[in-house]
Design a protein around this motif. Sequence first.
Motif, PDB file in Angstrom:
ATOM      1  N   GLY A  49       4.379   3.699  -5.886  1.00  0.00           N
ATOM      2  CA  GLY A  49       3.508   2.551  -6.196  1.00  0.00           C
ATOM      3  C   GLY A  49       3.893   1.303  -5.435  1.00  0.00           C
ATOM      4  O   GLY A  49       3.759   0.188  -5.930  1.00  0.00           O
ATOM      5  N   ILE A  50       4.368   1.491  -4.199  1.00  0.00           N
ATOM      6  CA  ILE A  50       4.755   0.365  -3.328  1.00  0.00           C
ATOM      7  C   ILE A  50       3.903   0.447  -2.066  1.00  0.00           C
ATOM      8  O   ILE A  50       3.800   1.516  -1.444  1.00  0.00           O
ATOM      9  N   ASP A  59      -3.271   5.313  -2.690  1.00  0.00           N
ATOM     10  CA  ASP A  59      -4.142   4.849  -1.606  1.00  0.00           C
ATOM     11  C   ASP A  59      -3.694   5.484  -0.278  1.00  0.00           C
ATOM     12  O   ASP A  59      -2.625   5.142   0.246  1.00  0.00           O
ATOM     13  N   GLY A 110      14.457  -5.516  -0.235  1.00  0.00           N
ATOM     14  CA  GLY A 110      13.606  -6.190   0.748  1.00  0.00           C
ATOM     15  C   GLY A 110      14.252  -7.420   1.333  1.00  0.00           C
ATOM     16  O   GLY A 110      15.432  -7.698   1.109  1.00  0.00           O
TER      17      GLY A 110
END
Length: 318
Positions: A264-265, A287, A249
């Motif tokens: 899971g990011i 999600d 990042g």
Amino acid sequence: MAEVLVYVDHVGGVVRKPALELLTLARRIGDPVAVALGEGAADTAGTLAEHGAVKILTHDAAEYAEYLVVPKVDALQAAVEQVSPAAVLVSSSAEGKEIAARLALRIGSGIITDAVDLQASDEGPVATQSVFAASYTTTSRVTKGVPVITVKPNSAAVEQAPAAGAVEALNVTFSEQATGTKITSRTPRESTGRPELTEAAIVVSGGRGVGGAENFALIESLADSLGAAVGASRAAVDAGWYPHTQQVGQTGKTVSPQLYIAAGISGAIQHRAGMQTSKTIVAINKDPEAPIFDLVDYGVVGDLFEVVPQLTEEIKAR
Ligand code: FAD
């Protein structure tokens, strides 16, 4: 055709991938002349010639290993004086950027850092940079002196292009500052056996959704089944679950592999800044509204604790 100096990052004569990427880009703007320094410098010649180096300037001296970057800056300055190149290309590692900045100052040139692309123009090389967490792309050109440009790893595909590759000795006289800062010890990082994050063709990264340091074993198993490097989001690194060296990042590393798998990011802009130029992006997130799904090629809506082990088993079975 004008000559373009390429600073070669190598370990004991084994050329690192970012240097080969620089040769690909250098060929767009001229004839690549490689500069290889230190122990094993001459052993780089074969590989560099296979990848387009018309000439390889080498110099070996104990100073390169014993002192910080100044001896290398002295050598590059000598190469600039010997070749009068159209540009100098250096890979954007921490050391590469320091070498490039010091060189630009020495030779009174403009510098562009962290380019992600390079094109020829009548006025000189034009560099593309990705700025403000990749919100903007800018192009720029050095207008003073010999352009010194650092290029991020994985910005170009490595291409073979056999060339003459004549080896020539570089004449270097070390400056007074060369021996100003001595390296007093080196502690090699424990090897994981996995590829270096910024050079890997496949990266599997875990985020806060991984839920704890011990669960990173799942991410590592998937990575190992693919021969991949392991990355992590800042949330996972800040929580102490994975080392900072593996953070992807804005404030971590920039990767641009063939395949990036994010488990899971959520896909915050600062994470995207480090991986969004990956060729194929896959996300596993429970999600369906997670922003990472806006940029993926393939998305799996599901619990990573179910999906990742299944995926690993499936890949291992092939
Ligand atoms: P979260 O945003 O909390 O997301 C976790 C995700 O996991 C959620 O989408 C959730 O749905 C999913 N999840 C949870 N459980 C499961 C499960 N069981 N299965 C599947 N999915 C699950 N971030 C970086 O990554 N790198 C940087 O370099 C960086 N630099 C920054 C610099 C600055 C100046 C700032 C302000 C921030 C920076 N950040 C960076 C932080 C960034 O803003 C985010 O906070 C961070 O990326 C979030 O990490 P995450 O996606 O792992 O966590």
